[in-house]
Write a protein that holds these residues in place. Structure first.
Motif, PDB file in Angstrom:
ATOM      1  N   ASP A 590      14.673   5.448   0.354  1.00  0.00           N
ATOM      2  CA  ASP A 590      14.609   6.801  -0.170  1.00  0.00           C
ATOM      3  C   ASP A 590      15.301   7.778   0.771  1.00  0.00           C
ATOM      4  OD1 ASP A 590      13.336   6.171  -2.448  1.00  0.00           O
ATOM      5  OD2 ASP A 590      11.353   6.882  -1.863  1.00  0.00           O
ATOM      6  N   ALA A 591      16.149   8.626   0.204  1.00  0.00           N
ATOM      7  CA  ALA A 591      16.921   9.545   1.022  1.00  0.00           C
ATOM      8  C   ALA A 591      16.053  10.620   1.672  1.00  0.00           C
ATOM      9  CB  ALA A 591      18.016  10.200   0.171  1.00  0.00           C
ATOM     10  N   ASP A 592      14.924  10.943   1.054  1.00  0.00           N
ATOM     11  CA  ASP A 592      14.104  12.016   1.618  1.00  0.00           C
ATOM     12  C   ASP A 592      13.120  11.508   2.669  1.00  0.00           C
ATOM     13  OD1 ASP A 592      12.266  10.648   0.109  1.00  0.00           O
ATOM     14  OD2 ASP A 592      11.807  12.295  -1.253  1.00  0.00           O
ATOM     15  N   ASP A 593      13.202  10.239   3.002  1.00  0.00           N
ATOM     16  CA  ASP A 593      12.368   9.661   4.062  1.00  0.00           C
ATOM     17  C   ASP A 593      10.877   9.721   3.766  1.00  0.00           C
ATOM     18  OD1 ASP A 593      14.527   8.916   5.653  1.00  0.00           O
ATOM     19  OD2 ASP A 593      14.617  10.895   6.588  1.00  0.00           O
ATOM     20  N   ARG A 594      10.527   9.948   2.540  1.00  0.00           N
ATOM     21  CA  ARG A 594       9.113   9.871   2.169  1.00  0.00           C
ATOM     22  C   ARG A 594       8.679   8.421   2.348  1.00  0.00           C
ATOM     23  NH1 ARG A 594       5.251  11.772  -1.992  1.00  0.00           N
ATOM     24  NH2 ARG A 594       4.240   9.935  -2.887  1.00  0.00           N
ATOM     25  N   THR A 595       7.555   8.209   3.000  1.00  0.00           N
ATOM     26  CA  THR A 595       7.091   6.845   3.241  1.00  0.00           C
ATOM     27  C   THR A 595       5.677   6.665   2.705  1.00  0.00           C
ATOM     28  OG1 THR A 595       6.204   7.393   5.443  1.00  0.00           O
ATOM     29  CG2 THR A 595       8.506   6.638   5.318  1.00  0.00           C
ATOM     30  N   THR A 596       5.421   5.464   2.278  1.00  0.00           N
ATOM     31  CA  THR A 596       4.087   5.080   1.826  1.00  0.00           C
ATOM     32  C   THR A 596       3.667   3.848   2.597  1.00  0.00           C
ATOM     33  OG1 THR A 596       4.462   5.943  -0.412  1.00  0.00           O
ATOM     34  CG2 THR A 596       2.701   4.319  -0.135  1.00  0.00           C
ATOM     35  N   ALA A 597       2.471   3.887   3.164  1.00  0.00           N
ATOM     36  CA  ALA A 597       1.927   2.741   3.892  1.00  0.00           C
ATOM     37  C   ALA A 597       0.553   2.414   3.343  1.00  0.00           C
ATOM     38  CB  ALA A 597       1.853   3.038   5.388  1.00  0.00           C
ATOM     39  N   TRP A 598       0.172   1.151   3.440  1.00  0.00           N
ATOM     40  CA  TRP A 598      -1.135   0.696   2.994  1.00  0.00           C
ATOM     41  C   TRP A 598      -1.924   0.292   4.239  1.00  0.00           C
ATOM     42  CZ3 TRP A 598      -1.960   1.780  -1.956  1.00  0.00           C
ATOM     43  CH2 TRP A 598      -0.844   1.915  -2.789  1.00  0.00           C
ATOM     44  N   VAL A 599      -3.138   0.818   4.355  1.00  0.00           N
ATOM     45  CA  VAL A 599      -3.883   0.720   5.609  1.00  0.00           C
ATOM     46  C   VAL A 599      -5.171  -0.072   5.416  1.00  0.00           C
ATOM     47  CG1 VAL A 599      -4.881   2.031   7.521  1.00  0.00           C
ATOM     48  CG2 VAL A 599      -2.934   2.972   6.239  1.00  0.00           C
ATOM     49  N   HIS A 600      -5.413  -0.993   6.340  1.00  0.00           N
ATOM     50  CA  HIS A 600      -6.627  -1.797   6.376  1.00  0.00           C
ATOM     51  C   HIS A 600      -7.742  -0.980   7.034  1.00  0.00           C
ATOM     52  CE1 HIS A 600      -9.275  -5.148   7.664  1.00  0.00           C
ATOM     53  NE2 HIS A 600      -8.744  -5.800   6.642  1.00  0.00           N
ATOM     54  N   PRO A 601      -9.009  -1.233   6.707  1.00  0.00           N
ATOM     55  CA  PRO A 601     -10.100  -0.472   7.331  1.00  0.00           C
ATOM     56  C   PRO A 601     -10.098  -0.524   8.859  1.00  0.00           C
ATOM     57  CG  PRO A 601     -10.941  -1.680   5.450  1.00  0.00           C
ATOM     58  CD  PRO A 601      -9.536  -2.143   5.653  1.00  0.00           C
ATOM     59  N   THR A 602      -9.478  -1.550   9.456  1.00  0.00           N
ATOM     60  CA  THR A 602      -9.407  -1.626  10.921  1.00  0.00           C
ATOM     61  C   THR A 602      -8.359  -0.684  11.489  1.00  0.00           C
ATOM     62  OG1 THR A 602      -7.823  -3.458  10.803  1.00  0.00           O
ATOM     63  CG2 THR A 602     -10.184  -4.021  10.926  1.00  0.00           C
ATOM     64  N   GLY A 603      -7.595  -0.006  10.653  1.00  0.00           N
ATOM     65  CA  GLY A 603      -6.608   0.960  11.103  1.00  0.00           C
ATOM     66  C   GLY A 603      -5.183   0.445  11.116  1.00  0.00           C
ATOM     67  N   ARG A 604      -4.974  -0.832  11.000  1.00  0.00           N
ATOM     68  CA  ARG A 604      -3.624  -1.394  10.991  1.00  0.00           C
ATOM     69  C   ARG A 604      -3.069  -1.412   9.577  1.00  0.00           C
ATOM     70  NH1 ARG A 604      -4.297  -6.293   8.705  1.00  0.00           N
ATOM     71  NH2 ARG A 604      -6.278  -7.400   9.013  1.00  0.00           N
ATOM     72  N   ASP A 605      -1.752  -1.607   9.480  1.00  0.00           N
ATOM     73  CA  ASP A 605      -1.144  -1.748   8.168  1.00  0.00           C
ATOM     74  C   ASP A 605      -1.645  -3.027   7.488  1.00  0.00           C
ATOM     75  OD1 ASP A 605       0.263   0.559   8.530  1.00  0.00           O
ATOM     76  OD2 ASP A 605       2.196  -0.410   8.907  1.00  0.00           O
ATOM     77  N   MET A 606      -1.768  -2.962   6.189  1.00  0.00           N
ATOM     78  CA  MET A 606      -2.145  -4.157   5.429  1.00  0.00           C
ATOM     79  C   MET A 606      -1.088  -5.240   5.617  1.00  0.00           C
ATOM     80  SD  MET A 606      -5.034  -3.836   3.461  1.00  0.00           S
ATOM     81  CE  MET A 606      -4.818  -4.625   1.871  1.00  0.00           C
ATOM     82  N   GLU A 607      -1.530  -6.479   5.787  1.00  0.00           N
ATOM     83  CA  GLU A 607      -0.630  -7.616   5.943  1.00  0.00           C
ATOM     84  C   GLU A 607      -0.724  -8.505   4.707  1.00  0.00           C
ATOM     85  OE1 GLU A 607      -2.048  -9.382   9.518  1.00  0.00           O
ATOM     86  OE2 GLU A 607      -1.294  -7.757  10.808  1.00  0.00           O
ATOM     87  N   GLU A 608       0.189  -9.438   4.591  1.00  0.00           N
ATOM     88  CA  GLU A 608       0.252 -10.279   3.401  1.00  0.00           C
ATOM     89  C   GLU A 608      -1.081 -10.950   3.106  1.00  0.00           C
ATOM     90  OE1 GLU A 608       1.775 -11.900  -0.010  1.00  0.00           O
ATOM     91  OE2 GLU A 608       2.676 -10.383   1.292  1.00  0.00           O
ATOM     92  N   GLY A 609      -1.723 -11.474   4.136  1.00  0.00           N
ATOM     93  CA  GLY A 609      -3.001 -12.150   3.923  1.00  0.00           C
ATOM     94  C   GLY A 609      -4.092 -11.222   3.424  1.00  0.00           C
ATOM     95  N   ASP A 610      -4.005  -9.938   3.787  1.00  0.00           N
ATOM     96  CA  ASP A 610      -5.036  -8.980   3.358  1.00  0.00           C
ATOM     97  C   ASP A 610      -5.022  -8.806   1.833  1.00  0.00           C
ATOM     98  OD1 ASP A 610      -5.748  -8.456   6.027  1.00  0.00           O
ATOM     99  OD2 ASP A 610      -4.162  -6.950   6.201  1.00  0.00           O
ATOM    100  N   TRP A 611      -3.811  -8.845   1.266  1.00  0.00           N
ATOM    101  CA  TRP A 611      -3.725  -8.659  -0.178  1.00  0.00           C
ATOM    102  C   TRP A 611      -4.342  -9.834  -0.940  1.00  0.00           C
ATOM    103  CZ3 TRP A 611      -2.969  -3.901  -1.198  1.00  0.00           C
ATOM    104  CH2 TRP A 611      -2.085  -3.110  -0.462  1.00  0.00           C
ATOM    105  N   HIS A 612      -4.502 -10.954  -0.277  1.00  0.00           N
ATOM    106  CA  HIS A 612      -5.099 -12.133  -0.908  1.00  0.00           C
ATOM    107  C   HIS A 612      -6.550 -12.352  -0.476  1.00  0.00           C
ATOM    108  CE1 HIS A 612      -1.161 -13.226  -2.447  1.00  0.00           C
ATOM    109  NE2 HIS A 612      -0.663 -13.029  -1.236  1.00  0.00           N
TER     110      HIS A 612
END
Length: 688
Positions: A590-612
């Motif tokens: 995205d040109a406007d640098d808008r970012t979306t992140a998904w966060v785990h309750p421990t504060g880190r970004d969600m990882e592949e295993g978290d989604w499963h």
């Protein structure tokens, strides 16, 4: 040239025009024009003010291109009329002309009288097959068309054109919304006057609604089989006329009541969207009635089977309107433009829209119907919403329509219900819905506002009932519980139906508020069912189409103020944090640098295993936009959980677990997120 036949009315051929269909009052008379390609003769029947006494029967003298027309002098606005159409009664070749049947003008813009159910309304002899011929006159049992004056002094003639990213839709029924409202004058209840009354408008403004989507207001038939069971066609999905408003919603007989109501909605900043049913009519299949289209030109107006005798049905109602025929398509387009240009509505929701896109080989997203709307300078500029399914083969088409159409997204409904019901492995599906369902809609340059997100609609459980009933309770419909959906994704939380158990009631309130907030905070366009903002119940009936009574009427006296506060706070937050609703789908480049992140309750970004992780019940969506506030939305379907926050001081601006969800609490480091709740945090973006 003027002629004066035996009926006593003068016909002026010089003023007769085929270019505008319907009954048009002008130049001291009325121009009548009706399309019937296979007719041999067309007569307009004039009636007195009561609509009961036929005063003249006039053959339309001219025909070209299948349009029969004639200008009758000396009559004008208010004239009651109908048609009789002569032609072959040859069902095996698709023709069902029967001059004994009075027929309603498809272009009639007002009606007088109701259908009085009688066997004479059928073209064949009831009790025998449809090849027989019934010679009884049906006029006494038919409503009549009324010639109207389109002039109206508008107070708010400019369209609102609210952006899709700022739109919040409220799906409502004219009668059901107002029949039990304590602030509405008793005599007005159930009408357009009540719908646009100050108490209703004040409530809609209070909760942040920007558009009201009305269940069908076109004139519709009250089905005979329902009346005989002591029920009625409450929802109105059985159209009799595509131009005339339903008489039951008018205090008098003046269609200007509709215009006045729309005017008042616009003055309040609220758009009006009509739920329209152009996929079928109320005449049913070949064993149905002859009220209008069937007797005017059955072969043109309806899709038929290969043998032409039988109706082709993809709607479950007996017939399918043949929008592939250019004159039928024109009728629908004329109807749509009439409601926009003359009645000033702001958009349409198309019932069973997949039927309208059917070509010779099934669903065709580039077919004539939608292509015609897309190129139309009037219709392409209003709000267009598709119900993207029908019951025919290949009819389920969520995501299959084209811009500028938006679509009801039942995948969002089901995944939101399942997540908050605590079903396993629902974090990944919910993230899709929070993102505007890109798998379905991120194609062909469609915007991220293509999805109409909802968790309840008129068809199914109310939102409260998804938390109060495990099973549907449709006994009042008289079908032994066979009707209505069985897969409701509901959970009664410990008691089936009403209860005084405060723990159960609190659990229900929390789940309702959380589901409401999820819909309102998702990418796309939120829609709420009228009454869901305060806990409306239908006693577990998930198919209240025939319940014109306390089951379906909104119970304003039982409104739960805590739910209203939560809904109002979330719509206000949606407006305040306008950047969280992006018309573009999120992508890494995205040109406007808008970012979306998904966060785990421990504060880190969600990882592949978290989604499963099937048991994960809590996660967050974090949105960062340069130069503006950063937003984090936490969705906790499980028990109370500790959530580790990103560094810095955050402001908690919404907590649906609270009695008053709107807040301005400073928090940092960790946050206790209460059970079954949505929490929204903001933080000023650090300067670069």
């Amino acid at each position: 040239m003027t002629t004066k036949p035996d009926h006593g009315y003068s016909l002026d051929a010089s003023l007769s025009r085929p270019n505008r269909l319907g009954s048009i009052a002008r130049d001291g008379g009325i121009n009548f024009a009706l399309f019937s390609n296979a007719a041999e003769r067309v007569e307009v029947c004039l009636f007195d003010e009561t609509g009961q006494q036929e005063t003249a029967r006039i053959a339309l003298p001219a025909m070209e291109g299948g349009i029969w027309h004639g200008f009758v002098e000396g009559i004008g606005v208010g004239q009651r009329y109908g048609y009789r159409v002569h032609g072959p009664y040859d069902p095996e070749n698709g023709h069902r002309f029967n001059v004994n049947k009075l027929l309603l003008d498809p272009y009639a813009r007002a009606l007088m009288g109701d259908i009085v159910w009688d066997d004479a309304l059928h073209g064949y002899k009831v009790g025998e097959d449809d090849l027989t011929f019934d010679d009884r006159d049906s006029a006494a049992f038919m409503p009549k068309g009324v010639v109207v004056d389109d002039n109206h002094q508008w107070d708010n003639s400019a369209a609102l054109r609210t952006g899709w990213d700022k739109t919040v839709i409220y799906e409502a029924h004219v009668k059901g919304l107002t029949m039990k409202h304590p602030g509405v004058v008793q005599a007005d209840r159930g009408t357009f006057a009540a719908l646009a009354s100050d108490p209703v408008l004040d409530h809609l403004n209070k909760i942040g609604v920007t558009a009201i989507e009305l269940l069908p207001i076109h004139a519709y038939a009250n089905d005979r089989y329902l009346i005989e069971k002591g029920l009625s066609n409450y929802w109105g999905y059985n159209t009799l006329s595509f131009f005339a408003p339903h008489q039951g919603y008018l205090e008098g007989a003046d269609i200007r009541e509709v215009k006045t109501a729309i005017d008042r909605f616009h003055a309040a900043g609220i758009e009006v969207i009509l739920d329209v049913v152009y996929n079928h009519t109320c005449e049913g299949n070949e064993m149905g009635t002859t009220l209008s289209f069937r007797g005017i030109d059955n072969e043109s107006y309806y899709m038929t089977g290969e043998d032409k005798r039988h109706a082709y049905d993809t709607t479950g109602t007996g017939n399918t309107l043949n929008v592939k025929h250019p004159m039928v398509l024109r009728m629908v387009m004329d109807s749509l433009r009439y409601w926009v240009e003359v009645m000033h509505v702001d958009g349409f929701r198309f019932d069973l829209a997949s039927t309208l896109a059917r070509g010779e080989d099934g669903f065709d997203r580039g077919g004539n119907f939608f292509a015609t709307i897309r190129q139309d300078p009037v219709l392409s500029a209003v709000k267009l919403i598709a119900e993207p399914w029908d019951i025919g083969d290949g009819g389920y088409q969520v995501g299959g329509f084209v811009w500028p159409f938006r679509e009801w997204n039942d995948k969002a409904r089901d995944d939101i219900r399942a997540y908050w019901r605590r079903d396993d492995s629902m974090t990944a599906p919910l993230s899709e819905r929070l993102s505007g369902s890109p798998v379905q809609f991120d194609h062909d340059n469609r915007p991220a506002t293509s999805s109409i997100n909802f968790v309840a609609a008129h068809d199914g459980f109310t939102l409260w009932d998804t938390t109060a009933y495990n099973d549907k309770h449709n006994e009042a419909n008289g079908e032994d519980g066979r009707d209505g959906h069985d897969n409701n994704l509901s959970d009664n939380l410990g008691a089936e139906g009403p209860t005084t158990d405060e723990a159960v009631l609190e659990a229900r309130r929390r789940r309702v508020k959380a589901m409401q907030a999820t819909v309102l905070l998702s990418q796309g366009v939120p829609m709420i069912l009228a009454g869901d903002e305060f806990g409306q119940s239908q006693d577990g009936n998930n198919n209240a189409y025939c319940q014109d009574n306390d089951i379906a009427w909104l119970d304003w006296d039982a409104a739960d103020d805590s739910l209203i506060r939560s809904f109002s706070a979330t719509t206000a937050l949606r407006r305040d944090l306008g950047h969280i609703i992006d018309p573009k789908f999120a992508r890494g480049d995205d040109a406007d640098d808008r970012t979306t992140a998904w966060v785990h309750p421990t504060g880190r970004d969600m990882e592949e295993g978290d989604w499963h992780d099937g048991g994960l019940r809590c996660f967050a969506k974090r949105i960062t936009t340069p130069g503006d506030r950063e937003v984090m939305m936490i969705f906790n379907a499980g028990d109370a959980a500790e959530f580790t926050l990103p560094e810095g001081e955050w402001t908690k601006v919404l907590d649906t677990s609270a009695d008053d969800p709107a807040t301005q609490d400073a928090v940092a480091d960790t946050l206790n997120v209460d059970w079954q709740s949505v929490v929204v945090l903001t933080q000023a973006t650090k300067a670069a």
